[in-house]
Design a protein around this motif. Structure first.
Motif, PDB file in Angstrom:
ATOM      1  N   ALA A  44       0.830  -1.210   0.000  1.00  0.00           N
ATOM      2  CA  ALA A  44       0.000   0.000   0.000  1.00  0.00           C
ATOM      3  C   ALA A  44       0.860   1.254   0.000  1.00  0.00           C
ATOM      4  O   ALA A  44       0.605   2.202  -0.762  1.00  0.00           O
ATOM      5  CB  ALA A  44      -0.941   0.002   1.206  1.00  0.00           C
ATOM      6  N   LEU A  45       1.904   1.288   0.829  1.00  0.00           N
ATOM      7  CA  LEU A  45       2.764   2.459   0.899  1.00  0.00           C
ATOM      8  C   LEU A  45       3.578   2.633  -0.377  1.00  0.00           C
ATOM      9  O   LEU A  45       3.919   3.764  -0.750  1.00  0.00           O
ATOM     10  CB  LEU A  45       3.689   2.358   2.113  1.00  0.00           C
ATOM     11  N   SER A  46       3.866   1.534  -1.077  1.00  0.00           N
ATOM     12  CA  SER A  46       4.529   1.651  -2.379  1.00  0.00           C
ATOM     13  C   SER A  46       3.642   2.409  -3.360  1.00  0.00           C
ATOM     14  O   SER A  46       4.128   2.985  -4.336  1.00  0.00           O
ATOM     15  CB  SER A  46       4.863   0.265  -2.934  1.00  0.00           C
ATOM     16  N   GLY A  47       2.341   2.422  -3.090  1.00  0.00           N
ATOM     17  CA  GLY A  47       1.414   3.205  -3.896  1.00  0.00           C
ATOM     18  C   GLY A  47       1.653   4.690  -3.824  1.00  0.00           C
ATOM     19  O   GLY A  47       1.013   5.462  -4.557  1.00  0.00           O
ATOM     20  N   SER A  48       2.575   5.131  -2.972  1.00  0.00           N
ATOM     21  CA  SER A  48       2.992   6.541  -3.001  1.00  0.00           C
ATOM     22  C   SER A  48       3.559   6.900  -4.363  1.00  0.00           C
ATOM     23  O   SER A  48       3.586   8.065  -4.753  1.00  0.00           O
ATOM     24  CB  SER A  48       4.033   6.814  -1.911  1.00  0.00           C
ATOM     25  N   HIS A  49       4.012   5.876  -5.108  1.00  0.00           N
ATOM     26  CA  HIS A  49       4.518   6.107  -6.460  1.00  0.00           C
ATOM     27  C   HIS A  49       3.391   6.334  -7.457  1.00  0.00           C
ATOM     28  O   HIS A  49       3.631   6.384  -8.659  1.00  0.00           O
ATOM     29  CB  HIS A  49       5.389   4.932  -6.900  1.00  0.00           C
ATOM     30  N   SER A  50       2.176   6.502  -6.949  1.00  0.00           N
ATOM     31  CA  SER A  50       1.074   6.916  -7.814  1.00  0.00           C
ATOM     32  C   SER A  50       1.306   8.312  -8.373  1.00  0.00           C
ATOM     33  O   SER A  50       0.756   8.650  -9.421  1.00  0.00           O
ATOM     34  CB  SER A  50      -0.240   6.901  -7.021  1.00  0.00           C
ATOM     35  N   ILE A  51       2.091   9.122  -7.668  1.00  0.00           N
ATOM     36  CA  ILE A  51       2.408  10.460  -8.157  1.00  0.00           C
ATOM     37  C   ILE A  51       3.924  10.639  -8.201  1.00  0.00           C
ATOM     38  O   ILE A  51       4.655  10.027  -7.437  1.00  0.00           O
ATOM     39  CB  ILE A  51       1.766  11.579  -7.293  1.00  0.00           C
ATOM     40  N   GLY A  52       4.361  11.474  -9.133  1.00  0.00           N
ATOM     41  CA  GLY A  52       5.772  11.814  -9.188  1.00  0.00           C
ATOM     42  C   GLY A  52       6.526  11.163 -10.327  1.00  0.00           C
ATOM     43  O   GLY A  52       5.967  10.458 -11.173  1.00  0.00           O
ATOM     44  N   LYS A  53       7.824  11.407 -10.337  1.00  0.00           N
ATOM     45  CA  LYS A  53       8.716  10.928 -11.380  1.00  0.00           C
ATOM     46  C   LYS A  53       9.948  10.284 -10.754  1.00  0.00           C
ATOM     47  O   LYS A  53      10.217  10.454  -9.573  1.00  0.00           O
ATOM     48  CB  LYS A  53       9.155  12.094 -12.282  1.00  0.00           C
ATOM     49  N   ALA A  54      10.700   9.564 -11.584  1.00  0.00           N
ATOM     50  CA  ALA A  54      11.982   9.001 -11.162  1.00  0.00           C
ATOM     51  C   ALA A  54      12.970   9.139 -12.303  1.00  0.00           C
ATOM     52  O   ALA A  54      12.590   9.299 -13.469  1.00  0.00           O
ATOM     53  CB  ALA A  54      11.824   7.542 -10.756  1.00  0.00           C
ATOM     54  N   ARG A  55      14.265   9.053 -11.966  1.00  0.00           N
ATOM     55  CA  ARG A  55      15.317   9.264 -12.959  1.00  0.00           C
ATOM     56  C   ARG A  55      15.636   7.993 -13.734  1.00  0.00           C
ATOM     57  O   ARG A  55      15.471   6.880 -13.241  1.00  0.00           O
ATOM     58  CB  ARG A  55      16.591   9.760 -12.267  1.00  0.00           C
TER      59      ARG A  55
END
Length: 320
Positions: free
Chosen positions: A182-193
Motif C-alpha cells: 500500500a505504501l509503495s502506492g505513493s509512487h502513484s504520483i511523481g517521477k523518477a530518474r
C-alpha cells in the motif's frame, strides 16, 4: 544487519504514543495545519511534481531514526547528514517547500511547530491535494539534534530492491507486507530518474538482458526515454497518471508497466501479488490501507533529545 541498525531498532518505538495526538496545536497554533496546507497548494500551482517530492520526505525521514526531521539537516564540519546518502542524493528534492512552511509558521507561532510535524502534515496534504484520501494526523514530535548519513545508507532501499528485501525491511518497523504494498502506492504520483532503471532495462540481475516482466510496448517507450547513452537525470512518470493520486500505479504493475524494479517486483512475487491485484480493482481499499500505513509510519520514534528548530536545516544555536 549492521550494528548501527540493530541499535536503532532496539530504541525504536511504534504505535500510538502519549505525546502524539490529533489537534496537538489547536491551543497554541490553531492555524498550523491550514498554514501548511496553503503552502502545499501554492507548491502544487508552481510545480505539481513537488508534492510527490515532499510526500517522499516522510518515508526517508521516518525510516531513519524515526520521524524527527533529521533528514532536513544540512551537513556541518562535524556531521554528515542524510541528504547526501545513497538513497537521497540527486533523488530527494523540494526541501524549499518545507522551508516555506516553516517560515510561515514561525511568523504565526514562533518556536511552536516542529519541522518533523511539518513533514507529516505536508505529506498528508500532498496526497489529498492530488486526489487521494485525507486523514487526521497525530502531531507533537520534536526535531532531532543530529543526523546520520550512515544510518540512512544502512536502512533505505534502492530502486533495485526486490519484494523479499522490502518485506523484510518493512517488517523491522512493524509494517506488514500489505502495508508495504500500500505504501509503495505513493509512487502513484511523481517521477523518477533514468538512473534508477538502467539495470532493469539493460542488465537485470547481472544477466546483460532486460527484465522479462516489462511489457514489450512499455519497454520500447522506456528505451526511447532512457537509452544507454542517456543523461541519467532524465525523468519519467512513475505511473500513467503521475499527477493524480489513484490506483493506476497498481493497474500498471498488473500490466507489466512498473517504472522501477522495486515496483514491478511487487507483482511478480507471489506473496505481494495478491495485494497488487486487490488494489488494482479496489481504489477505496487501497486508500484505506495507504492511510493506515502512513499513520503507522508516522508513529515511528526514537527515544532521544529533541527541540523545535527555528530553521529546519540547522539545529538551534546553543545560547538560545
Amino acid at each position: 544487519m549492521s550494528p548501527l541498525l540493530i541499535i536503532f531498532l532496539l530504541h525504536m518505538t511504534t504505535g500510538a504514543t502519549a505525546d502524539l495526538r490529533t489537534g496537538y496545536y489547536s491551543g497554541v497554533c490553531p492555524k498550523a495545519e491550514s498554514i501548511v496546507r496553503d503552502v502545499m497548494k501554492k507548491a502544487l500551482i508552481r510545480e505539481p511534481r513537488s508534492l510527490a517530492s515532499v510526500m517522499r520526505l516522510q518515508f526517508h525521514d521516518c525510516f531513519v531514526n524515526g520521524c524527527d526531521a533529521s533528514l532536513l539537516l544540512d551537513d556541518t564540519p562535524t556531521m554528515l547528514g542524510e541528504k547526501l546518502a545513497l538513497a537521497n542524493i540527486n533523488s530527494l528534492r523540494s526541501y524549499e517547500v518545507v522551508d516555506e512552511a516553516k517560515e510561515a509558521l514561525e511568523k504565526a507561532c514562533p518556536g511552536v511547530v516542529s519541522c518533523a510535524d511539518i513533514i507529516i502534515m505536508a505529506s498528508r496534504d500532498a496526497v489529498a491535494l492530488t486526489g487521494g484520501p485525507g486523514w487526521e494526523v497525530k502531531l507533537g514530535r520534536l526535531d532531532s539534534l543530529t543526523a546520520s548519513q550512515e544510518a540512512s545508507d544502512n536502512v533505505m532501499p534502492s530502486p533495485r530492491s526486490n519484494a523479499t528485501f522490502l518485506i523484510d525491511l518493512f517488517s523491522k518497523f512493524n509494517l506488514s507486507a500489505k502495508d508495504m504494498v500500500a505504501l509503495s502506492g505513493s509512487h502513484s504520483i511523481g517521477k523518477a530518474r533514468c538512473f534508477s532503471i538502467m539495470f532493469q532495462l539493460y542488465n537485470q540481475s547481472g544477466t546483460g538482458k532486460p527484465d522479462p516482466a516489462i511489457e514489450p510496448k512499455f519497454r520500447e517507450k522506456l528505451d526511447k526515454l532512457c537509452p544507454l547513452n542517456v543523461d541519467q537525470n532524465v525523468t519519467g512518470d512513475l505511473d500513467a497518471t503521475s499527477v493524480l493520486f489513484d490506483n493506476q500505479y497498481f493497474k500498471d504493475l498488473v500490466s507489466g508497466r512498473g517504472f522501477l524494479n522495486s515496483d514491478q517486483t511487487l507483482f511478480t512475487f507471489p506473496r505481494t501479488r495478491e495485494f497488487v491485484n486487490q488494489f488494482s480493482i479496489d481504489q477505496e481499499g487501497f486508500f484505506k490501507a495507504f492511510v493506515e500505513g502512513m499513520l503507522k509510519m508516522g508513529d515511528l520514534q526514537v527515544q532521544q533529545p529533541g527541540e523545535i528548530r527555528k530553521n529546519c536545516r540547522v539545529v538551534n544555536p546553543k545560547n538560545n
